[in-house]
Design a protein around this motif. Structure first.
Motif, mmCIF file in Angstrom:
data_model
loop_
_atom_site.group_PDB
_atom_site.id
_atom_site.type_symbol
_atom_site.label_atom_id
_atom_site.label_comp_id
_atom_site.label_asym_id
_atom_site.label_seq_id
_atom_site.Cartn_x
_atom_site.Cartn_y
_atom_site.Cartn_z
ATOM 1 N N UNK A 299 53.711 1.441 55.528
ATOM 2 C CA UNK A 299 54.572 0.352 55.565
ATOM 3 C C UNK A 299 55.579 0.434 54.507
ATOM 4 N N UNK B 248 52.810 7.468 64.071
ATOM 5 C CA UNK B 248 51.273 7.180 64.500
ATOM 6 C C UNK B 248 50.393 7.194 63.211
ATOM 7 N N UNK C 150 53.043 13.142 67.164
ATOM 8 C CA UNK C 150 53.751 12.337 68.243
ATOM 9 C C UNK C 150 55.180 12.116 67.825
ATOM 10 N N UNK D 296 48.761 17.380 67.067
ATOM 11 C CA UNK D 296 49.790 16.882 67.828
ATOM 12 C C UNK D 296 50.660 16.134 66.824
ATOM 13 N N UNK E 151 38.625 15.038 56.655
ATOM 14 C CA UNK E 151 37.565 14.278 56.881
ATOM 15 C C UNK E 151 36.605 14.281 58.186
ATOM 16 N N UNK F 249 51.252 2.958 51.097
ATOM 17 C CA UNK F 249 50.986 2.967 52.328
ATOM 18 C C UNK F 249 52.094 2.939 53.385
ATOM 19 N N UNK G 155 50.145 15.548 57.946
ATOM 20 C CA UNK G 155 48.901 15.573 58.893
ATOM 21 C C UNK G 155 48.423 16.374 59.934
ATOM 22 N N UNK H 121 45.501 19.441 60.224
ATOM 23 C CA UNK H 121 44.378 19.520 61.264
ATOM 24 C C UNK H 121 44.016 21.250 61.157
ATOM 25 N N UNK I 151 48.036 5.516 59.987
ATOM 26 C CA UNK I 151 47.123 4.553 60.264
ATOM 27 C C UNK I 151 47.456 3.796 59.166
ATOM 28 N N UNK I 152 47.896 2.400 59.568
ATOM 29 C CA UNK I 152 48.358 1.342 58.394
ATOM 30 C C UNK I 152 47.505 1.126 57.272
ATOM 31 N N UNK I 153 46.164 1.205 57.487
ATOM 32 C CA UNK I 153 45.113 0.872 56.552
ATOM 33 C C UNK I 153 44.922 1.949 55.463
ATOM 34 N N UNK J 244 42.981 12.425 56.764
ATOM 35 C CA UNK J 244 41.924 12.246 57.897
ATOM 36 C C UNK J 244 41.452 13.316 58.638
ATOM 37 N N UNK J 245 42.497 14.242 59.265
ATOM 38 C CA UNK J 245 41.713 15.166 60.162
ATOM 39 C C UNK J 245 40.876 16.126 59.381
ATOM 40 N N UNK K 201 56.230 9.136 67.730
ATOM 41 C CA UNK K 201 56.240 7.920 66.696
ATOM 42 C C UNK K 201 55.439 8.615 65.599
#
Ligand SMILES: Nc1ncnc2c1ncn2[C@@H]1O[C@H](COP(=O)(O)OP(=O)(O)OP(=O)(O)O)[C@@H](O)[C@H]1O
Ligand SMILES: [Mg+2]
Lengths: 264, 269
Positions: A142, A95, A91, A89, A111, A140, A156, A160, A97-99, A108-109, A93
């Motif tokens: 932001x 979405x 989205x 998906x 991992x 990052x 991202x 996936x 991950x700020x960290x 990430x997907x 927004x």
């Protein structure tokens, strides 16, 4: 699982058994007096490898539809079937991950699905170059602009490597030039991988440029208003005669039904 | 480069220097106007207190006490951290616990930790061994902040983050590692920071009241000063306690929290 974006034959024929089936899907939010019917009796069949664009006015239930297909929310009645796998998906927004850095977000997907680091790294590099963020890999979220965040979210979602890709107004925040080049990329990826894509947009030309079919929704409650087959050879140009022609026709329909505000 | 760093440190330090200056100024003012104890002893000034610290260092009183107190603080704090984390995790994982345990934690947090001292003394300070009683008071003072920090930061995770995790098929340990742990980290660290303040406060209450000549810490020096009417010693202990509390906060927890928030773009860089 598949290596991300491994070439698959780009057959776009309607098969006997559909890949995604919506059968009388209805979604009501709230109860009693407060009840609000967001979607009503929506039915649609999508073939494996098909690219469907969804058009509709703000608030007509497009995001709701995607979250139902993604299995993030339950239908009130009706049924949704996906032949196999879990949809990726993107989205409305970003979405992110700020960290995590941009690269980590994209990885990430992979991992989560235990891909080995080499492969992860390679795929991330390729996707980041594609969306033009390779120089920002260590930033990052932001530190990115709104459009850059969207592109990161696109990378991202592609990382996936799902057969079904759900995209909610992914290019709304982009300038025309970047958008155009991402249209090309998305078109190419779709042809190379044979992914099935549901793409929500407000932009009629964008829908015509990308989709095999364009589905128009009516607002309150959201229903299927009309579906157009787009028989224009690919790759298509945003300002080509054919694309403009069909976009005109759809826009006229929108105006007639007054189902979209300020249609382009 | 080096000069820049120095400038940065100076710029960060000056508000603190000014604040401490004002405090010492007020203190000195009270000395000048001649505040006295009922027994007629004059209030020692900041200079007297610092001189007394020097004396206590020299006579080998304050350093062992400081070490003893810091050891208690560290052990008590770590125990509170473990307990608070376990309870926080339990509350996050088991929704039924949420309502009940949540309000209980808030209640515990508002309880002055000194109320635990009599209980601790009665049940745990056996045969002059006060350590367990002290740990108990520190734990009771500090663990609710940790658990609350974890719980409230979990409650503040944006729903979209959960949707994202689900859409990526994140489950089990990976779900906790990549999503929940990272998302709750700032709140957890804020809880850790608050818990330090609470545990330091509780520790002083415990040391002051439970007391013991066998193994004395900073609190006992303070109490000693009181019982012997040695005002400079009292103020030397008070100053040391204040400085340690501030130093641990400013050197450990504040940078930890600030770094975390800056990396996420939640404070200006
Ligand atoms: N969780 C919810 N609870 C109650 N109502 C909701 C919820 N989510 C969406 N709605 C309602 O459902 C309707 C459809 O919302 P949805 O977000 O699907 O619209 P959309 O077509 O995606 O609009 P946009 O183009 O502005 O993104 C809206 O009227 C909205 O108020
Ligand atoms: Mg939407």
């Amino acid at each position: 699982m598949n290596v991300a974006l491994a070439p698959r034959p780009s057959v776009v024929t309607l098969e006997a058994d559909p890949f995604v089936t919506l059968n009388g899907v209805t979604k009501v939010f709230g109860h009693g007096k407060r009840a609000m019917t967001a979607l009503e009796d929506m039915s649609l069949e999508m073939a494996r490898g098909e690219f469907v664009c969804v058009l509709g006015a703000s608030g007509c239930g497009k995001s709701t539809l995607l979250s139902l297909i993604a299995g993030l929310d339950k239908v009130t009645s009706g049924a949704i079937e996906i032949a196999d796998g879990r949809p990726a998906v993107m989205f409305q927004e970003p979405a992110l991950l700020p960290w995590l850095t941009v690269r980590r977000n994209v990885e990430l997907p992979m991992r989560l699905h235990n891909l080995d680091p080499d492969q992860r790294n390679q795929t991330a590099n390729r996707l980041l170059s594609m969306v033009g963020l390779i120089d920002f890999a260590d930033h990052r979220p932001h530190q990115l602009s709104g459009g850059m965040r969207q592109r990161c979210a696109l990378a991202r979602a592609l990382a996936q490597d799902s057969e079904l890709l759900l995209m909610d107004e992914p290019f709304a925040a982009l300038d025309a030039l970047t958008r155009d080049s991402l249209h090309d990329d998305l078109n190419r990826i779709w042809q190379e991988t044979g992914k099935t894509i549901i793409f929500v947009t407000h932009n009629v030309r964008e829908a015509v440029r990308l989709g095999d079919r364009v589905m128009l929704m009516t607002p309150r409650p959201g229903r299927v208003a009309q579906i157009w087959d787009v028989d224009i050879v690919r790759p298509r140009e945003l300002d080509s005669f054919e694309v403009s022609g069909l976009a005109h026709e759809i826009t006229a329909q929108l105006r007639a039904g007054a189902v979209i505000d300020g249609a382009k | 480069m080096e000069r820049n760093r120095l400038q940065r440190i100076l710029r960060a330090a000056w508000p603190r220097v000014v604040a401490i200056g004002i405090l010492l100024g007020i203190w000195q003012l009270l000395v000048v106007v001649g505040v006295q104890s009922p027994g007629g002893e004059p209030l020692p000034g900041p200079g007297d207190a610092i001189a007394e610290i020097g004396y206590l260092v020299h006579t080998d009183v304050i350093v062992p006490a400081l070490v003893q107190t810091l050891e208690r603080a560290a052990i008590g704090y770590l125990l509170a951290l473990v307990l608070g984390t376990l309870i926080g995790l339990a509350v996050v994982r088991v929704p039924v616990l949420r309502a009940g345990v949540g309000s209980l934690l808030a209640g515990l947090q508002s309880l002055p930790s000194v109320v635990w001292v009599p209980i601790a003394t009665l049940f745990l300070a056996i045969g002059g061994q006060i350590e367990n009683a002290v740990y108990f008071v520190v734990i009771m003072g500090a663990f609710p902040s940790i658990a609350m920090g974890l719980m409230s930061s979990y409650d503040n995770i944006p729903p979209l983050t959960f949707s994202l995790a689900r859409s990526m098929g994140a489950r089990g340990p990976r779900y906790y590692r990549h999503f929940i742990f990272s998302a709750t980290l700032p709140g957890y660290v804020a809880g850790m920071k608050q818990a330090w303040a609470f545990s330091w406060r509780s520790l002083m209450a415990a040391e002051l009241i439970i007391g013991s000549t066998a193994s004395s810490g900073l609190g006992q020096i303070l109490d000693n000063g009181r019982s012997l009417g040695d005002l400079p010693e009292m103020f030397a202990a008070l100053l040391t306690i204040l400085v340690v509390g501030i130093a641990v906060n400013d050197l450990v927890f504040a940078p930890l929290e600030r770094g975390l928030l800056r990396r996420r773009g939640l404070v200006p860089a």
